[in-house]
Design a protein around this motif. Structure first.
Motif, PDB file in Angstrom:
ATOM      1  N   PRO A  98     -13.029  -8.854  -2.213  1.00 34.82           N
ATOM      2  CA  PRO A  98     -14.586  -9.019  -2.154  1.00 34.82           C
ATOM      3  C   PRO A  98     -14.901  -7.888  -0.854  1.00 34.82           C
ATOM      4  O   PRO A  98     -14.225  -7.708   0.055  1.00 34.82           O
ATOM      5  CB  PRO A  98     -14.895 -10.293  -1.693  1.00 34.82           C
ATOM      6  CG  PRO A  98     -13.782 -10.922  -1.062  1.00 34.82           C
ATOM      7  CD  PRO A  98     -12.492 -10.208  -1.651  1.00 34.82           C
ATOM      8  N   TRP A  99     -16.346  -7.442  -0.792  1.00 30.81           N
ATOM      9  CA  TRP A  99     -16.862  -7.208   0.454  1.00 30.81           C
ATOM     10  C   TRP A  99     -17.041  -8.395   1.190  1.00 30.81           C
ATOM     11  O   TRP A  99     -17.428  -9.390   0.876  1.00 30.81           O
ATOM     12  CB  TRP A  99     -18.481  -6.590  -0.098  1.00 30.81           C
ATOM     13  CG  TRP A  99     -18.184  -5.084  -0.619  1.00 30.81           C
ATOM     14  CD1 TRP A  99     -17.088  -4.506  -0.939  1.00 30.81           C
ATOM     15  CD2 TRP A  99     -19.218  -4.063  -0.927  1.00 30.81           C
ATOM     16  NE1 TRP A  99     -17.278  -3.178  -1.394  1.00 30.81           N
ATOM     17  CE2 TRP A  99     -18.674  -2.891  -1.647  1.00 30.81           C
ATOM     18  CE3 TRP A  99     -20.534  -4.169  -0.753  1.00 30.81           C
ATOM     19  CZ2 TRP A  99     -19.358  -1.814  -1.814  1.00 30.81           C
ATOM     20  CZ3 TRP A  99     -21.288  -3.106  -1.197  1.00 30.81           C
ATOM     21  CH2 TRP A  99     -20.792  -1.955  -1.623  1.00 30.81           C
ATOM     22  N   GLU A 100     -17.197  -8.174   2.646  1.00 25.28           N
ATOM     23  CA  GLU A 100     -17.277  -9.238   3.465  1.00 25.28           C
ATOM     24  C   GLU A 100     -17.985  -8.506   4.666  1.00 25.28           C
ATOM     25  O   GLU A 100     -18.178  -7.352   4.819  1.00 25.28           O
ATOM     26  CB  GLU A 100     -16.015  -9.751   4.218  1.00 25.28           C
ATOM     27  CG  GLU A 100     -15.241 -10.415   2.788  1.00 25.28           C
ATOM     28  CD  GLU A 100     -13.941 -10.858   3.326  1.00 25.28           C
ATOM     29  OE1 GLU A 100     -13.501 -12.118   2.745  1.00 25.28           O
ATOM     30  OE2 GLU A 100     -13.132 -10.328   4.052  1.00 25.28           O
TER      31      GLU A 100
ATOM     32  N   ASN B  28     -12.325  -5.731   1.484  1.00 24.98           N
ATOM     33  CA  ASN B  28     -10.988  -6.350   1.463  1.00 24.98           C
ATOM     34  C   ASN B  28     -10.323  -6.798   0.165  1.00 24.98           C
ATOM     35  O   ASN B  28     -10.984  -7.618  -0.575  1.00 24.98           O
ATOM     36  CB  ASN B  28     -11.249  -7.879   2.366  1.00 24.98           C
ATOM     37  CG  ASN B  28      -9.797  -8.542   2.198  1.00 24.98           C
ATOM     38  OD1 ASN B  28      -8.771  -7.982   2.313  1.00 24.98           O
ATOM     39  ND2 ASN B  28     -10.044  -9.983   2.599  1.00 24.98           N
ATOM     40  N   THR B  29      -9.337  -6.005  -0.211  1.00 25.42           N
ATOM     41  CA  THR B  29      -8.744  -4.703   0.245  1.00 25.42           C
ATOM     42  C   THR B  29      -8.926  -3.740  -0.324  1.00 25.42           C
ATOM     43  O   THR B  29     -10.191  -3.602  -1.287  1.00 25.42           O
ATOM     44  CB  THR B  29      -7.255  -5.099   0.146  1.00 25.42           C
ATOM     45  OG1 THR B  29      -6.857  -5.283  -1.142  1.00 25.42           O
ATOM     46  CG2 THR B  29      -6.816  -6.317   0.834  1.00 25.42           C
TER      47      THR B  29
ATOM     48  N   SER C  59      -9.220  -0.289   1.125  1.00 24.92           N
ATOM     49  CA  SER C  59     -10.021   0.685   2.034  1.00 24.92           C
ATOM     50  C   SER C  59      -9.504   2.029   2.148  1.00 24.92           C
ATOM     51  O   SER C  59      -8.298   2.290   1.474  1.00 24.92           O
ATOM     52  CB  SER C  59     -10.279   0.037   3.185  1.00 24.92           C
ATOM     53  OG  SER C  59      -8.936  -0.010   4.236  1.00 24.92           O
ATOM     54  N   TYR C  60      -9.812   2.852   2.772  1.00 18.87           N
ATOM     55  CA  TYR C  60      -9.343   4.259   3.020  1.00 18.87           C
ATOM     56  C   TYR C  60      -7.725   4.146   3.551  1.00 18.87           C
ATOM     57  O   TYR C  60      -7.112   5.036   2.818  1.00 18.87           O
ATOM     58  CB  TYR C  60     -10.208   4.938   4.203  1.00 18.87           C
ATOM     59  CG  TYR C  60      -9.587   6.299   4.482  1.00 18.87           C
ATOM     60  CD1 TYR C  60     -10.327   7.319   3.712  1.00 18.87           C
ATOM     61  CD2 TYR C  60      -8.735   6.739   5.178  1.00 18.87           C
ATOM     62  CE1 TYR C  60      -9.843   8.662   3.821  1.00 18.87           C
ATOM     63  CE2 TYR C  60      -8.179   7.929   5.630  1.00 18.87           C
ATOM     64  CZ  TYR C  60      -8.862   8.950   4.817  1.00 18.87           C
ATOM     65  OH  TYR C  60      -8.299  10.279   5.023  1.00 18.87           O
ATOM     66  N   ALA C  61      -7.544   3.429   4.625  1.00 18.54           N
ATOM     67  CA  ALA C  61      -6.172   3.275   5.114  1.00 18.54           C
ATOM     68  C   ALA C  61      -5.568   1.789   4.352  1.00 18.54           C
ATOM     69  O   ALA C  61      -6.503   0.915   3.923  1.00 18.54           O
ATOM     70  CB  ALA C  61      -6.175   2.949   6.348  1.00 18.54           C
ATOM     71  N   PRO C  62      -4.200   1.886   3.772  1.00 17.77           N
ATOM     72  CA  PRO C  62      -4.093   0.580   2.981  1.00 17.77           C
ATOM     73  C   PRO C  62      -4.452  -0.584   3.681  1.00 17.77           C
ATOM     74  O   PRO C  62      -4.246  -1.325   4.723  1.00 17.77           O
ATOM     75  CB  PRO C  62      -2.656   0.678   3.189  1.00 17.77           C
ATOM     76  CG  PRO C  62      -2.173   2.148   3.161  1.00 17.77           C
ATOM     77  CD  PRO C  62      -3.500   2.651   4.203  1.00 17.77           C
ATOM     78  N   GLY C  63      -5.081  -1.658   2.840  1.00 13.83           N
ATOM     79  CA  GLY C  63      -5.446  -2.938   3.253  1.00 13.83           C
ATOM     80  C   GLY C  63      -6.927  -2.928   3.303  1.00 13.83           C
ATOM     81  O   GLY C  63      -7.831  -2.341   2.570  1.00 13.83           O
ATOM     82  N   SER C  64      -7.427  -3.782   4.450  1.00 15.50           N
ATOM     83  CA  SER C  64      -8.559  -4.041   4.611  1.00 15.50           C
ATOM     84  C   SER C  64      -9.272  -2.998   5.715  1.00 15.50           C
ATOM     85  O   SER C  64      -8.609  -2.480   6.521  1.00 15.50           O
ATOM     86  CB  SER C  64      -9.101  -5.447   5.229  1.00 15.50           C
ATOM     87  OG  SER C  64      -8.143  -5.886   6.219  1.00 15.50           O
ATOM     88  N   GLY C  65     -10.677  -2.781   5.542  1.00 17.35           N
ATOM     89  CA  GLY C  65     -11.254  -1.805   6.699  1.00 17.35           C
ATOM     90  C   GLY C  65     -12.637  -1.961   6.386  1.00 17.35           C
ATOM     91  O   GLY C  65     -13.381  -2.730   5.978  1.00 17.35           O
ATOM     92  N   THR C  66     -13.537  -1.092   7.153  1.00 17.25           N
ATOM     93  CA  THR C  66     -15.038  -0.994   7.352  1.00 17.25           C
ATOM     94  C   THR C  66     -15.638   0.207   6.832  1.00 17.25           C
ATOM     95  O   THR C  66     -15.279   1.378   7.632  1.00 17.25           O
ATOM     96  CB  THR C  66     -15.449  -1.447   8.827  1.00 17.25           C
ATOM     97  OG1 THR C  66     -14.667  -2.675   9.125  1.00 17.25           O
ATOM     98  CG2 THR C  66     -16.498  -1.503   8.874  1.00 17.25           C
ATOM     99  N   GLN C  67     -16.435   0.091   5.699  1.00 15.82           N
ATOM    100  CA  GLN C  67     -17.173   1.255   5.487  1.00 15.82           C
ATOM    101  C   GLN C  67     -18.632   0.996   5.847  1.00 15.82           C
ATOM    102  O   GLN C  67     -18.849   0.100   6.095  1.00 15.82           O
ATOM    103  CB  GLN C  67     -17.134   1.351   3.962  1.00 15.82           C
ATOM    104  CG  GLN C  67     -17.546   0.303   3.043  1.00 15.82           C
ATOM    105  CD  GLN C  67     -17.489   0.524   1.456  1.00 15.82           C
ATOM    106  OE1 GLN C  67     -17.485   1.749   1.063  1.00 15.82           O
ATOM    107  NE2 GLN C  67     -17.284  -0.423   0.594  1.00 15.82           N
TER     108      GLN C  67
END
Length: 439
Positions: free
Chosen positions: A188-190, A213-214, A216-224
């Motif tokens: 999901p988005w969180e 999550n998950t 993203s740009y780098a593997p795993g979770s990230g912030t866009q």
């Protein structure tokens, strides 16, 4: 210091589990950081809200646990605001399970005094009932001055719902955003957030932050993030739907939230959880698990790629890292001039293999490669990937590296590029030097 990998100048809880920052707010000159917390284990157990406070965003004093589970459920992520009468309001997601074992999430209100030491649960909770969604959480409340009302953002699967209120108790659905825009992964988005920034031309542009999550740009979770307009009803993306913008390109920068300041600010301050859901439960610590990023002040700049968000650590943080004599903690500043094809390597912790390689790929572009070796017991921790970016037109690239006993935050290109990564070196108290070499 009770742990090999406990940082000196990043916040970590004395004991227990920590993930998302919650309820970030500045009241009477004091910065308050609440956070997802299990005080009784270093696993993601029954969520409470932990609490810490600071007068400089660098040195934090941990306070007693603020929110505890109730009959409505455990206390998932949320936000805090200061109402016009000076009262402080906390909003969080109460998480429970249905008789069939499915997640059930509703939004709740808590009243707090100005010292944020006394809390009273709103008798009418939940203030926003679940409309039938499995993912319905992380309420972020903001004040929208043009329409004179409060707006609540709620993560709804892979989109963000917007709700409006004039009294912080009765909420009306307004709109949703997300379908077909930006990056979507299998999760999901969180942890949404929405802040106005002033563009170089004087226009107001709204920045919508979204945790992914998950995937993203780098593997795993990230912030866009997204840039656009918000009229109090709906958010409109100013870029093409497929445009992807990232607040941080590292593996360990998630659930970023800004501090609420009554009256607003021209430099919103953001903090994030410095970990990744792919391995957050496996980090090799014993008394605690979880670290917060440094605070960063956000601004809008015109880059060669268009309008973008840039960030800088506040002066107090820069000074603290520059002046500390604590082992394993420091700040390194570099001005890099490279010709096309040249590289510069950055090697940390006295190790043999570089952790970052900067390369000028063309006259106008560069690449910042980040490498991390495997750690026993941590699945999916190792990585080797690169970030493409616009090389500064003036020809010289600025790089600042904050190092704190294994947590590394690298900023470059006047704050346009950030990479936040955890490392678990053999000896985090060894000299944290930067070895630079052109080749």
């Amino acid at each position: 210091m009770t742990e090999k990998y406990r940082p000196n100048l990043h916040f970590s809880p004395c004991a227990g589990w920590m993930n998302d920052p919650n309820g970030l707010i500045r009241v009477d000159g004091v910065w308050h950081l609440f956070f997802q917390h299990d005080p009784n284990s270093i696993s993601h157990g029954p969520m409470h809200w932990g609490h810490a406070s600071s007068t400089d965003l660098v040195h934090w004093a941990e306070q007693p646990v603020a929110l505890h589970p109730t009959e409505l459920g455990t206390c998932y992520s949320g936000s805090a605001v200061e109402a016009a009468d000076g009262e402080i309001k906390l909003f969080y997601t109460a998480h429970s399970h249905t008789p069939e074992g499915e997640d059930h999430q509703v939004q709740c209100l808590v009243h707090a005094d100005r010292s944020l030491r006394s809390y009273a649960v709103e008798p009418a909770n939940p203030v926003v009932a679940n409309p039938g969604l499995v993912v319905f959480r992380d309420p972020k409340v903001i004040w929208h001055e043009p329409t004179g009302r409060w707006v609540m953002l709620i993560a709804e699967g892979q989109s963000i719902g917007f709700y409006g209120s004039t009294d912080l108790k009765s909420w009306t659905y307004l709109s949703s955003f997300g379908d077909g825009h930006g990056r979507h992964g299998c999760g999901p988005w969180e942890c949404p957030d929405l802040v106005p920034l002033t563009a170089p031309n004087g226009d107001t542009v709204w920045v919508l932050l979204v945790g992914l999550n998950t995937g993203s740009y780098a593997p795993g979770s990230g912030t866009q993030y997204f840039l656009g307009q918000f009229d109090g009803m709906a958010f409109g993306n100013a870029n093409l739907p497929e445009t992807e913008l990232w607040l941080d390109y590292g593996r360990d920068y998630y659930a970023a939230q800004t501090f609420f300041e009554r009256g607003g600010t021209d430099k919103p301050t953001v903090m994030a959880w410095a970990s990744n859901w792919l391995y957050a439960r496996q980090t090799p610590t014993e008394a605690f698990r979880g670290i917060m990023s440094l605070p960063r002040e956000l601004r809008l700049v015109e880059s060669p790629d268009g309008l973008r968000v840039a960030a800088h650590a506040p002066l107090a943080a820069r000074q603290a890292f520059g002046a500390t004599d604590r082992r394993g903690t420091g700040r390194f500043d570099h001005i890099v001039t490279l010709t096309v094809g040249e590289e510069l390597t950055i090697t940390l912790f006295g190790e043999d293999q570089p952790h970052f390689i900067v390369r000028r790929t063309t006259i106008r572009r560069g690449a910042l490669r980040t490498m991390r070796a495997a750690v026993p017991g941590m699945d999916q921790f190792a990585h080797d990937y690169a970030v493409d970016f616009a090389w500064p037109e003036r020809g010289a690239l600025d790089i600042t590296v904050f190092i704190d006993r294994g947590l590394v935050e690298l900023g470059a290109a006047d704050g346009l590029v950030w990479i936040t990564n955890l490392f678990f070196p053999a000896d985090p108290e060894a000299e944290a030097r930067v070895d630079s070499m052109k080749r």
